[in-house]
Design a protein around this motif. Structure first.
Motif, PDB file in Angstrom:
ATOM      1  N   LEU A  76     -70.714 -27.643  32.213  1.00 25.67           N
ATOM      2  CA  LEU A  76     -71.943 -27.884  33.640  1.00 25.67           C
ATOM      3  C   LEU A  76     -73.308 -26.608  33.083  1.00 25.67           C
ATOM      4  N   THR A  77     -72.896 -25.968  31.787  1.00 24.68           N
ATOM      5  CA  THR A  77     -73.575 -25.067  30.852  1.00 24.68           C
ATOM      6  C   THR A  77     -74.103 -25.061  29.730  1.00 24.68           C
ATOM      7  N   ARG A  78     -73.547 -26.826  28.949  1.00 23.37           N
ATOM      8  CA  ARG A  78     -74.441 -26.919  28.208  1.00 23.37           C
ATOM      9  C   ARG A  78     -75.665 -26.309  27.381  1.00 23.37           C
ATOM     10  N   GLY A  79     -76.305 -26.845  28.782  1.00 24.56           N
ATOM     11  CA  GLY A  79     -78.556 -26.793  28.251  1.00 24.56           C
ATOM     12  C   GLY A  79     -78.277 -25.853  28.605  1.00 24.56           C
ATOM     13  N   LEU A  80     -78.016 -24.286  28.883  1.00 24.55           N
ATOM     14  CA  LEU A  80     -78.587 -23.130  29.330  1.00 24.55           C
ATOM     15  C   LEU A  80     -78.387 -22.244  27.981  1.00 24.55           C
ATOM     16  N   ASN A  81     -79.353 -21.578  28.116  1.00 24.73           N
ATOM     17  CA  ASN A  81     -79.196 -20.494  26.914  1.00 24.73           C
ATOM     18  C   ASN A  81     -77.701 -19.847  26.626  1.00 24.73           C
ATOM     19  N   ARG A  82     -77.292 -19.142  25.312  1.00 26.74           N
ATOM     20  CA  ARG A  82     -76.263 -19.017  24.671  1.00 26.74           C
ATOM     21  C   ARG A  82     -75.673 -17.684  24.990  1.00 26.74           C
ATOM     22  N   ARG A  83     -76.878 -16.877  24.857  1.00 26.59           N
ATOM     23  CA  ARG A  83     -76.600 -14.867  24.968  1.00 26.59           C
ATOM     24  C   ARG A  83     -76.473 -15.031  26.645  1.00 26.59           C
ATOM     25  N   LEU A  85     -74.944 -16.311  28.843  1.00 28.66           N
ATOM     26  CA  LEU A  85     -74.057 -17.183  28.871  1.00 28.66           C
ATOM     27  C   LEU A  85     -72.948 -16.028  28.899  1.00 28.66           C
ATOM     28  N   LEU A  86     -73.220 -15.554  27.443  1.00 23.89           N
ATOM     29  CA  LEU A  86     -71.966 -14.602  26.651  1.00 23.89           C
ATOM     30  C   LEU A  86     -72.137 -12.986  27.456  1.00 23.89           C
ATOM     31  N   LEU A  87     -73.552 -12.712  27.902  1.00 26.29           N
ATOM     32  CA  LEU A  87     -73.610 -11.656  29.096  1.00 26.29           C
ATOM     33  C   LEU A  87     -72.760 -11.976  30.077  1.00 26.29           C
ATOM     34  N   LEU A 123     -66.458 -17.928  27.206  1.00 27.88           N
ATOM     35  CA  LEU A 123     -66.249 -16.540  26.545  1.00 27.88           C
ATOM     36  C   LEU A 123     -65.644 -17.251  25.257  1.00 27.88           C
ATOM     37  N   TRP A 124     -64.548 -17.893  25.083  1.00 29.71           N
ATOM     38  CA  TRP A 124     -64.017 -18.761  23.946  1.00 29.71           C
ATOM     39  C   TRP A 124     -64.615 -19.193  23.973  1.00 29.71           C
ATOM     40  N   ALA A 125     -64.893 -20.608  24.872  1.00 30.34           N
ATOM     41  CA  ALA A 125     -65.941 -21.787  24.388  1.00 30.34           C
ATOM     42  C   ALA A 125     -67.122 -21.613  24.241  1.00 30.34           C
ATOM     43  N   LEU A 126     -68.081 -19.938  23.677  1.00 31.12           N
ATOM     44  CA  LEU A 126     -68.916 -19.835  23.085  1.00 31.12           C
ATOM     45  C   LEU A 126     -68.790 -19.510  21.983  1.00 31.12           C
ATOM     46  N   ALA A 127     -67.686 -18.416  21.505  1.00 33.37           N
ATOM     47  CA  ALA A 127     -67.754 -17.598  20.338  1.00 33.37           C
ATOM     48  C   ALA A 127     -67.810 -17.920  18.844  1.00 33.37           C
ATOM     49  N   ASP A 195     -80.515 -14.584  20.423  1.00 35.34           N
ATOM     50  CA  ASP A 195     -80.674 -15.799  21.739  1.00 35.34           C
ATOM     51  C   ASP A 195     -80.479 -17.235  21.458  1.00 35.34           C
ATOM     52  N   PHE A 196     -79.714 -18.701  20.896  1.00 37.40           N
ATOM     53  CA  PHE A 196     -79.813 -19.404  21.203  1.00 37.40           C
ATOM     54  C   PHE A 196     -79.891 -20.540  22.436  1.00 37.40           C
ATOM     55  N   SER A 197     -80.734 -21.401  21.901  1.00 36.13           N
ATOM     56  CA  SER A 197     -80.503 -21.974  23.093  1.00 36.13           C
ATOM     57  C   SER A 197     -80.018 -23.480  23.167  1.00 36.13           C
ATOM     58  N   GLY A 198     -79.440 -23.808  24.545  1.00 37.92           N
ATOM     59  CA  GLY A 198     -78.150 -24.977  25.070  1.00 37.92           C
ATOM     60  C   GLY A 198     -78.909 -26.612  23.964  1.00 37.92           C
ATOM     61  N   GLU A 199     -78.246 -27.278  24.514  1.00 36.16           N
ATOM     62  CA  GLU A 199     -78.192 -28.749  23.883  1.00 36.16           C
ATOM     63  C   GLU A 199     -79.276 -29.477  24.981  1.00 36.16           C
ATOM     64  N   ALA A 200     -80.221 -29.913  24.441  1.00 38.04           N
ATOM     65  CA  ALA A 200     -80.675 -30.922  25.352  1.00 38.04           C
ATOM     66  C   ALA A 200     -80.306 -32.283  25.701  1.00 38.04           C
TER      67      ALA A 200
END
Length: 397
Positions: A76-83, A85-87, A123-127, A195-200
């Motif tokens: 659901l969050t693949r297109g969202l910016n990473r930071r 999501l981490l926060l 978090l584990w999916a992002l780290a 910050d990093f962008s998600g997947e287009a």
């Protein structure tokens, strides 16, 4: 996928230690939140007015939250910016630990623990992917190793330290302190991590497509075999030691395991970018040797400690090895592959406990070593056969 700010490590050719240590602290908080109730069960039981067996379900509910949330949240969050999501994940830990510290209701505490588990799944999916994107290509494995160092630190120092602290200031204050650490970390991450962008939308592979990428399934199978074996033994280490007349030494045994786990992650962190396949095979072999030694160690405490040291050395860098292998096999779809790894890891935790319990009831601890060796032989065989998940040649220096 393109960074929305400049990547410190990639820009300078070195490792952005400040950001990686922030990720390591996030891992520390995640593991500490998960495991600390096990060391504080008597106090939690009394504080919530429930039996210790019910208090123990605070760990179970956390694992369930991670298990059910990792893949759906990542999709659901693949297109969202990473930071952000981490926060958000860290805010979940802040809320959950604060509720745990203040709640007098068992039901509300269970809900808080489920929220913490969901936060852990995200978090584990992002780290690992976050750490890899912070670093230049030749150092991605080392970056993941640094980011994952919080895991063995939490197991070897955080949980025993938290348990001791709980005896002095109470279990509620311990969870309150974790909430305070979450606040500090949120500020730290806002200052230290780009910050990093998600997947287009056009880049996103479907779940099945990621699973079919060469090497991804092999990595997941190795994780399943290795982690089931680990948790089979770790969950029932107390009755295992009791059968060896070493029950009173359980704390020292686990301390040895924790210290050698730290050594394991240090070795893996130094070598992983060039020797991923060799290190994975070596970890599985070390664990197998430990299983054989434990099978013949009755009446020889020094042999037991030696076997535990080998087991800790094998396990310490395992998460880093598997996450690095998964990230490299999945490429741009690394976050979704990591969410699969989280799901398989948590399934393996439950499976290890279930299989170990059945073996203990049916045949006693003597059945553990053959089961461990069978699982590890399967993991070794899959690693050996997979040239995509675990490439044959070291990366060029």
């Amino acid at each position: 996928m393109i960074s929305t700010t400049r990547t410190p490590g990639a820009a300078t050719g070195g490792l952005p230690l400040n950001g990686l240590l922030a990720l390591a602290t996030a891992a520390f908080i995640t593991i500490l939140t998960e495991a600390l109730p096990a060391g504080l069960l008597p106090g939690i039981s009394a504080g919530l007015g429930v039996p210790e067996s019910a208090a123990g379900q605070l760990v179970t509910v956390y694992a369930v939250g991670s298990l059910v949330a990792a893949i759906p949240l990542t999709v659901l969050t693949r297109g969202l910016n990473r930071r952000p999501l981490l926060l958000t994940a860290l805010a979940g830990f802040l809320i959950a630990n604060t509720i745990t510290a203040l709640s007098g209701s068992y039901a509300l505490t269970l809900v808080a623990r489920f929220i913490a588990g969901v936060s852990a799944g995200l978090l584990w999916a992002l780290a690992a992917g976050y750490a890899a994107r912070l670093a230049p290509a030749p150092l991605k494995g080392r970056a993941i190793a640094i980011a994952m160092a919080g895991t063995p630190l939490a197991l070897s120092l955080g949980v025993p330290g938290g348990t001791f602290l709980g005896s002095l200031i109470g279990w509620r204050a311990c969870f309150g302190l974790i909430s305070g650490l979450c606040v500090v970390l949120i500020v730290w991450i806002m200052a230290a991590l780009p910050d990093f962008s998600g997947e287009a939308a056009g880049e996103r592979k479907p779940l099945k497509g990621v699973l079919m990428l060469p090497g991804v399934r092999a990595v997941l199978l190795v994780v399943l075999g290795f982690v089931v074996a680990h948790n089979l033994l770790y969950t029932y280490i107390a009755p295992f030691l009791q059968a060896l007349n070493m029950a009173e030494q359980a704390d020292r045994v686990l301390l040895v395991f924790g210290i050698t786990s730290l050594a394991g992650i240090a070795v893996v962190g130094a070598l992983i970018d060039h020797w991923l396949r060799t290190l994975t095979l070596a970890s599985i072999l070390l664990f197998a040797v430990a299983a054989v030694l434990l099978a013949v160690a009755a009446g020889m405490p020094s042999l037991v400690y030696g076997a535990i040291a080998l087991w800790g050395l094998a396990f310490g860098g395992a998460a880093t090895l598997f996450q690095t292998a998964s990230a490299k096999a999945a490429g741009p779809a690394a976050d979704l592959a990591q969410s699969m790894l989280v799901t398989v890891w948590n399934t393996a935790i439950a499976g290890g406990g279930l299989i170990g319990g059945l073996l203990l009831e049916a045949a006693g601890v003597d059945a553990f070593a053959p089961a461990l060796l069978l699982l590890l032989a399967c993991a070794f065989g899959v690693t050996l056969a997979s040239t995509h998940g675990f490439p044959r040649r070291p990366s060029p220096r």
